[in-house]
Motif scaffolding. Structure first.
Motif, PDB file in Angstrom:
ATOM      1  N   PHE A  90       0.759  -1.083   0.123  1.00  0.00           N
ATOM      2  CA  PHE A  90      -0.020   0.113   0.110  1.00  0.00           C
ATOM      3  C   PHE A  90       0.648   1.318  -0.125  1.00  0.00           C
ATOM      4  CE2 PHE A  90      -2.981  -2.940   2.218  1.00  0.00           C
ATOM      5  CZ  PHE A  90      -3.782  -3.423   0.847  1.00  0.00           C
ATOM      6  N   PRO A 120      -0.684  -5.521  -4.784  1.00  0.00           N
ATOM      7  CA  PRO A 120      -1.066  -6.056  -3.513  1.00  0.00           C
ATOM      8  C   PRO A 120      -2.185  -7.106  -3.471  1.00  0.00           C
ATOM      9  CG  PRO A 120      -1.686  -3.599  -3.780  1.00  0.00           C
ATOM     10  CD  PRO A 120      -0.918  -4.150  -5.003  1.00  0.00           C
ATOM     11  N   ALA A 121      -3.033  -6.977  -4.380  1.00  0.00           N
ATOM     12  CA  ALA A 121      -3.945  -8.258  -4.395  1.00  0.00           C
ATOM     13  C   ALA A 121      -3.562  -9.515  -4.746  1.00  0.00           C
ATOM     14  CB  ALA A 121      -5.200  -7.844  -5.388  1.00  0.00           C
ATOM     15  N   ILE A 175      -1.358 -11.802   1.241  1.00  0.00           N
ATOM     16  CA  ILE A 175      -1.446 -11.348   2.722  1.00  0.00           C
ATOM     17  C   ILE A 175      -2.546 -11.283   3.329  1.00  0.00           C
ATOM     18  CG2 ILE A 175      -0.855  -9.393   3.574  1.00  0.00           C
ATOM     19  CD1 ILE A 175       1.512  -8.830   1.537  1.00  0.00           C
ATOM     20  N   PHE A 235      -6.160  -4.552  10.513  1.00  0.00           N
ATOM     21  CA  PHE A 235      -6.038  -2.919  10.644  1.00  0.00           C
ATOM     22  C   PHE A 235      -6.345  -2.518  12.239  1.00  0.00           C
ATOM     23  CE2 PHE A 235      -6.944  -3.987   6.167  1.00  0.00           C
ATOM     24  CZ  PHE A 235      -5.729  -2.990   5.668  1.00  0.00           C
ATOM     25  N   PHE A 288     -15.984  -4.741   6.806  1.00  0.00           N
ATOM     26  CA  PHE A 288     -16.951  -4.050   5.700  1.00  0.00           C
ATOM     27  C   PHE A 288     -18.237  -3.862   6.701  1.00  0.00           C
ATOM     28  CE2 PHE A 288     -14.250  -6.954   2.736  1.00  0.00           C
ATOM     29  CZ  PHE A 288     -13.475  -5.617   2.608  1.00  0.00           C
ATOM     30  N   PHE A 303     -15.502 -13.044   1.860  1.00  0.00           N
ATOM     31  CA  PHE A 303     -15.072 -12.025   1.032  1.00  0.00           C
ATOM     32  C   PHE A 303     -13.962 -12.510   0.235  1.00  0.00           C
ATOM     33  CE2 PHE A 303     -13.171  -8.353  -0.746  1.00  0.00           C
ATOM     34  CZ  PHE A 303     -14.272  -7.593  -1.413  1.00  0.00           C
ATOM     35  N   ASN A 350     -12.980 -14.355  -4.226  1.00  0.00           N
ATOM     36  CA  ASN A 350     -11.952 -13.675  -5.031  1.00  0.00           C
ATOM     37  C   ASN A 350     -11.196 -14.630  -5.632  1.00  0.00           C
ATOM     38  OD1 ASN A 350     -12.908 -10.993  -5.027  1.00  0.00           O
ATOM     39  ND2 ASN A 350     -11.820 -10.627  -3.041  1.00  0.00           N
ATOM     40  N   ARG A 351     -11.373 -15.911  -5.093  1.00  0.00           N
ATOM     41  CA  ARG A 351     -10.310 -17.067  -5.515  1.00  0.00           C
ATOM     42  C   ARG A 351     -11.412 -18.056  -6.509  1.00  0.00           C
ATOM     43  NH1 ARG A 351      -5.613 -16.323  -1.660  1.00  0.00           N
ATOM     44  NH2 ARG A 351      -6.200 -14.222  -1.420  1.00  0.00           N
ATOM     45  N   GLU A 376      -8.161  -1.376   1.450  1.00  0.00           N
ATOM     46  CA  GLU A 376      -6.899  -1.939   1.492  1.00  0.00           C
ATOM     47  C   GLU A 376      -7.271  -3.488   2.027  1.00  0.00           C
ATOM     48  OE1 GLU A 376      -4.090   1.920   2.210  1.00  0.00           O
ATOM     49  OE2 GLU A 376      -4.373   0.577   3.845  1.00  0.00           O
ATOM     50  N   ALA A 377      -8.108  -3.527   2.899  1.00  0.00           N
ATOM     51  CA  ALA A 377      -8.347  -4.850   3.323  1.00  0.00           C
ATOM     52  C   ALA A 377      -9.099  -5.607   2.283  1.00  0.00           C
ATOM     53  CB  ALA A 377      -9.775  -4.769   4.628  1.00  0.00           C
ATOM     54  N   SER A 378      -9.975  -5.066   1.482  1.00  0.00           N
ATOM     55  CA  SER A 378     -10.526  -5.689   0.138  1.00  0.00           C
ATOM     56  C   SER A 378      -9.396  -5.932  -0.797  1.00  0.00           C
ATOM     57  CB  SER A 378     -11.430  -4.817  -0.414  1.00  0.00           C
ATOM     58  OG  SER A 378     -11.783  -5.354  -1.658  1.00  0.00           O
ATOM     59  N   ILE A 379      -8.578  -5.247  -1.014  1.00  0.00           N
ATOM     60  CA  ILE A 379      -7.379  -5.499  -1.920  1.00  0.00           C
ATOM     61  C   ILE A 379      -6.505  -6.370  -1.418  1.00  0.00           C
ATOM     62  CG2 ILE A 379      -5.236  -4.442  -3.019  1.00  0.00           C
ATOM     63  CD1 ILE A 379      -6.964  -1.878  -3.388  1.00  0.00           C
ATOM     64  N   SER A 380      -6.292  -6.520  -0.039  1.00  0.00           N
ATOM     65  CA  SER A 380      -5.188  -7.629   0.417  1.00  0.00           C
ATOM     66  C   SER A 380      -5.896  -8.857   0.376  1.00  0.00           C
ATOM     67  CB  SER A 380      -4.759  -7.083   1.723  1.00  0.00           C
ATOM     68  OG  SER A 380      -5.815  -7.313   2.804  1.00  0.00           O
ATOM     69  N   LEU A 381      -7.121  -8.902   0.423  1.00  0.00           N
ATOM     70  CA  LEU A 381      -7.820 -10.197   0.345  1.00  0.00           C
ATOM     71  C   LEU A 381      -8.126 -10.641  -1.160  1.00  0.00           C
ATOM     72  CD1 LEU A 381     -10.623  -9.509   2.751  1.00  0.00           C
ATOM     73  CD2 LEU A 381      -8.914 -11.118   3.083  1.00  0.00           C
ATOM     74  N   GLY A 382      -7.450 -10.137  -2.177  1.00  0.00           N
ATOM     75  CA  GLY A 382      -7.307 -10.404  -3.441  1.00  0.00           C
ATOM     76  C   GLY A 382      -8.336  -9.787  -4.529  1.00  0.00           C
ATOM     77  N   ALA A 383      -9.093  -8.776  -3.985  1.00  0.00           N
ATOM     78  CA  ALA A 383     -10.160  -8.184  -4.813  1.00  0.00           C
ATOM     79  C   ALA A 383      -9.329  -7.113  -5.740  1.00  0.00           C
ATOM     80  CB  ALA A 383     -11.127  -7.356  -4.080  1.00  0.00           C
TER      81      ALA A 383
END
Lengths: 361, 550
Positions: free
Chosen positions: A53, A73-74, A78, A82, A88, A99, A103-104, B451-458
């Protein structure tokens, strides 16, 4: 699945401001590694560089052999937790945990199975259909942790995950995190400014200040043998006093006021007459009523804390030190009484006058 | 050393390029054309229209008049609105939610409709005028300066009320208690503590009221009579009472923009001086006042609300009055007016819905995209976009109307007389407000959630649609409803742009009023009011009655 992280000569700049000048680090596979330091020391910046980030202005970051500097980063696989949970708000607990899995390329059954597994692991199954606004801070942090771990990440990154919780919950969640990390054995990088939390949870700690790593070591080493005065004062409580090295008849030691304390573990940098800083922790002083010590002082105040009693003693030089002694039924020392003090020379630390170098070892 | 993050052209770059092009085509080029038109005549440079404007008192006075009206309106709106907000938020008032709804509602009607209703009440042949005339009392005339200020104040003080109420909600109760504890209470506390605490909001509200009063066109047109303001003058030059003069209309427009820009900048500097942040841990508890005080509080609140609702109520009543063949009122009640109005409503209603809904969709879509780019992807181009998007804020509606006509009546893209040009005008007028509120909503969402969403691969795009947009949703929907209300009551730009095919409800009212068909005008106004009420109810549901900022 777990990996090691190697950082070589990392540089971070915002415009002309250098946050991290040159930082190298080696985090072992499966290790619980903590970045500890005061706010603004660059620990979160470094974590976000690992996460992708923050931009990287120089150096190389590796997960095992793979250089990740330019990896999206996606795609870094990782798990991240936070400070503000970042749950969400428009999705249920289950939706949050699932979630990352959606995405996989995973079948619906697999997603459900994995989600259930982590809901149960984090003990939040009963809230699965709730929206986050109806959860407490601790529960939200459990959701965040379940969500991060459910994707089976290679690395778990945590950015001050406990600092928004109240004191009691903080201790409870800290144990939860440690236990889960042990169970899964995932390489974890944890950021905190709370040294007690870092000591309780970490395998190894990197103490940072002004973008520079001051020392890396186990909690025990950091406490007993800090590399410099900054680490000595940042980790635990300590009294910093001015002293001098003396050398007579082949015997080396430190001189504090007019008292001499012979020491066996001084290194070659400690030469006769050198001004030094002494770091003496409260428990490294010994108060004795009759004639054991060579330092003298007057007890100005004491605080009874149950297990221990803290004494605030004014030395003859006028400096005030804090001394910890195990409490016992009869012997609380009265205010204004004169005491003699000795020092546990095998435990204290000696630094160069600028505080940069240790003179022990 | 490696230079990282040098990505190829992303989708977001294309979007910001596309939006920038749209702004260039529909805002910057038209504004440039206005400027050109004001100094070029028959291909030659001339300053004659500016000279004419400043040398002839007849024209120059329009600006002075506009200033006088705006300042008076701002002053009166503050005088009415600030105490009202104070009493409303500090004391218990019976029927408080009704009071609030009515206050908001009275701000939502088209201003000239209010002017029209006041004429029906207090004009030469008005109901109240006649009543007092029979008693032998001659009321002062409502036409001219006084009438314009009355109408604008009754419509604009709700803005002050809403802004100051919003500020008071952020005042911590302990601040009031502390001041009381230090010996400052009552009226003294109002001036020493409450007003200073609300100063940023008061300044913001004052600017809003000033700008609206300055740019308002329908009210002075109807009730101003001989009292000419510059938006009216622009319109007169444009439609040409004597002869059409685009150049002169453009010159007045340029002067108007310069003035509003100056006002805007002055306010900006002033409000930066007073800016501070507040956050209430414990918001103010409403106290029950002592009986006598309570009586005056209620009297004040109810009277203000009653006066501002009176025109609306009277229009609804009039719409059911019997009318003769000429559309004039006679004795008794009937639905004649609705029958007469039908011929207008039949085309105006679908037009209103199509224009309103398409504008709303475009505005919402563009606002989300622009807000996202401005907040989350700061770069030079998006900063330019941000600045550009605020330009319409200082441009009066009638100027936007003329600029669009000048640009799209000839050349490769002819849009005059189409519905498209109406929609474009509405989008331009409305978009600064929606962008501001979307930006505010987005700034409250911590970036770590994305950022949480992106780090989860979205992916970034998926994150935008699955995480960012849903979190912005409630804020956006309520903003959209407010946009909708102001679109369906818009007059100053649309009056320059409409054709017989694209007449809306608000324009129909204007046409009917100017023809003197009172009954039908009342009927259409009532229908418009109904729409507004429904929209407001919807808004209250969606936003759970949070801050309304227009």
């Amino acid at each position: 699945m777990s990996i090691n992280i190697i950082i070589k000569n990392a540089v971070k700049r915002y415009g002309d401001v250098v946050i991290i000048p040159d930082l190298s680090l080696d985090i072992k596979k499966g290790e619980f590694f903590t970045l500890l330091g005061p706010s603004g020391c660059g620990k979160t910046t470094l974590l976000r560089m690992i996460a992708g980030f923050n931009t990287i202005e120089g150096g190389d970051f590796y997960f095992n052999e793979t250089r990740i500097n330019d990896l999206n980063p996606a795609k870094r696989n990782i798990g991240m937790v936070f400070q503000n949970y970042a749950v969400f708000p428009h999705m249920t607990v289950r939706g949050n945990v699932a979630f990352g899995l959606k995405n996989r390329k995973m079948s619906k059954e697999e997603i459900k199975k994995r989600t259930d597994e982590f809901l149960e692991l984090m003990k939040i199954k009963e809230y699965e259909n709730r929206l986050p606004e109806r959860l407490s801070g601790g529960q939200q942090q459990r959701v965040a942790l379940a969500r991060a771990l459910a994707v089976h990440p290679d690395v778990l990154l945590m950015d001050e995950p406990l600092s928004n919780l109240d004191a009691k919950l903080r201790v409870e969640m800290r144990e939860v995190i440690k236990e889960i990390q042990n169970k899964i054995g995932i390489t974890t990088v944890y950021v905190t400014h709370d040294q007690e939390e870092a000591m309780a949870i970490s395998d190894r700690i990197a103490v940072m200040d002004k973008g520079v790593i001051q020392q890396i070591g186990t909690p025990k080493v950091l406490y007993h043998r800090p590399a410099n005065l900054f680490v000595a004062t940042f980790i635990g409580k300590t009294n910093v006093l001015d002293g001098k090295i003396y050398e007579e008849n082949g015997e080396k030691g430190v001189m504090l006021e007019n008292a001499k304390f012979p020491m066996k573990n001084l290194n070659d940098l400690a030469v006769d007459g050198l001004n030094v800083k002494l770091s003496i922790r409260p428990e490294e002083f010994v108060i004795c009523e009759h004639g054991c010590g060579s330092l003298k002082g007057i007890v100005e105040d004491s605080v009874f804390l149950g297990l221990n009693t803290q004494y605030f003693v004014r030395l003859e030089s006028g400096e005030k030190v804090q001394i910890t002694r195990e409490s016992s039924i009869e012997d609380t020392i009265e205010k204004n009484s004169e005491v003699e003090i000795s020092v546990k020379t095998d435990k204290i630390n000696v630094f160069s006058e600028d505080g940069q170098r240790a003179l022990i070892g | 050393m490696t230079k990282s993050r040098k990505r190829p052209l992303e989708l977001w770059h294309l979007i910001s390029i596309a939006i920038t092009l749209l702004y260039l085509l529909f805002l910057i080029v038209p504004m440039f054309n206005i400027l050109k038109e004001s100094v070029y005549e028959n291909g030659r440079f001339t300053l004659k229209y500016f000279i004419q404007f400043f040398s002839e008192p007849y024209y120059f006075n329009t600006i002075l008049n506009s200033f006088k009206i705006s300042i008076a309106t701002t002053l009166f709106s503050l005088l009415v609105g600030v105490p009202l907000a104070y009493l409303y938020n500090l004391y218990r008032i019976h029927g408080r939610s009704v009071v609030q709804v009515l206050i908001i509602l009275s701000s939502m009607s088209a201003p000239f409709v209010g002017a029209y209703a006041w004429i029906l009440l207090l004009g030469r042949y008005g109901l109240i005028t006649k009543f007092f005339a029979e008693l032998g009392i001659a009321l002062p005339s409502i036409y001219g300066f006084r009438g314009v200020v009355l109408v604008l104040t009754t419509r604009l003080y709700p803005l002050v009320f809403m802004y100051v109420s919003g500020a008071l909600r952020n005042v911590d109760n302990s601040l009031l208690e502390a001041s009381q504890n230090l010996g400052v209470s009552g009226v003294k506390r109002f001036f020493k503590v409450v007003v200073p605490l609300c100063t940023p909001s008061i300044l913001a509200a004052a600017l809003m009221v000033f700008m609206r009063a300055m740019a308002d066109f329908g009210t002075p047109l109807l009730i101003g009579e001989g009292y000419r303001t510059f938006p009216v003058e622009i319109y007169k030059q444009y439609v040409g009472e004597t002869s059409q003069n685009y150049n002169f209309a453009a010159a007045i427009s340029v002067i108007a923009i310069v003035i509003t820009a100056i006002v805007f900048l002055v306010q900006k500097v002033a409000s930066e001086k007073f800016s501070f942040k507040m956050n209430a841990l414990h918001s103010i508890e409403r106290k029950k006042a002592k009986p006598v005080t309570s009586f005056f509080i209620h009297a004040y609140t109810y009277i203000v609300v009653a006066i501002s609702m009176l025109p609306q109520v009277y229009l609804v009543y009039c719409s059911f009055r019997n009318t003769n063949a000429f559309g004039n009122f006679t004795k008794g009640l009937s639905l004649n007016s609705y029958k007469n109005a039908w011929k207008y409503v039949r085309t105006a209603l679908p037009n209103t819905l199509i224009i309103g809904l398409s504008t709303m969709v475009i505005v919402v879509l563009m606002s989300i995209l622009i807000a996202y780019m401005v907040v989350r992807r700061k770069n030079t181009m998006n900063n330019v976009l941000d600045t550009m998007s605020m330009i319409p804020y200082i441009i009066p509606g009638s100027v936007i109307g003329i600029a669009l006509v000048l640009t799209f009546s000839k050349g490769w893209l002819v849009l005059t007389g189409t519905m498209a040009i109406m929609i474009i005008a509405m989008v331009i007028r409305r978009i600064p407000y929606t962008i501001r509120s979307s930006v505010a909503v987005l700034q409250q969402i911590p970036i770590t959630t994305e950022e949480a969403s992106i780090s989860l691969g979205a992916s970034k795009l998926k994150t935008f649609f699955k995480v960012t947009t849903p979190m912005m949703a409630s804020g956006i929907v309520s903003g959209a409803i407010l946009s909708w209300v102001s679109i369906i009551t818009e007059l100053s730009a649309s009056i320059m742009l409409y054709s017989a095919r694209t007449q809306t409800l608000t324009l129909s009212i204007y046409v009917l009023v100017s023809r003197g068909t009172d009954g039908a005008a009342c009927a259409v106004s009532t229908i418009l009011l109904l729409f507004t009420v429904i929209s407001l109810a919807l808004f209250m549901r969606v936003s759970k009655n949070k801050d309304i900022v227009m």
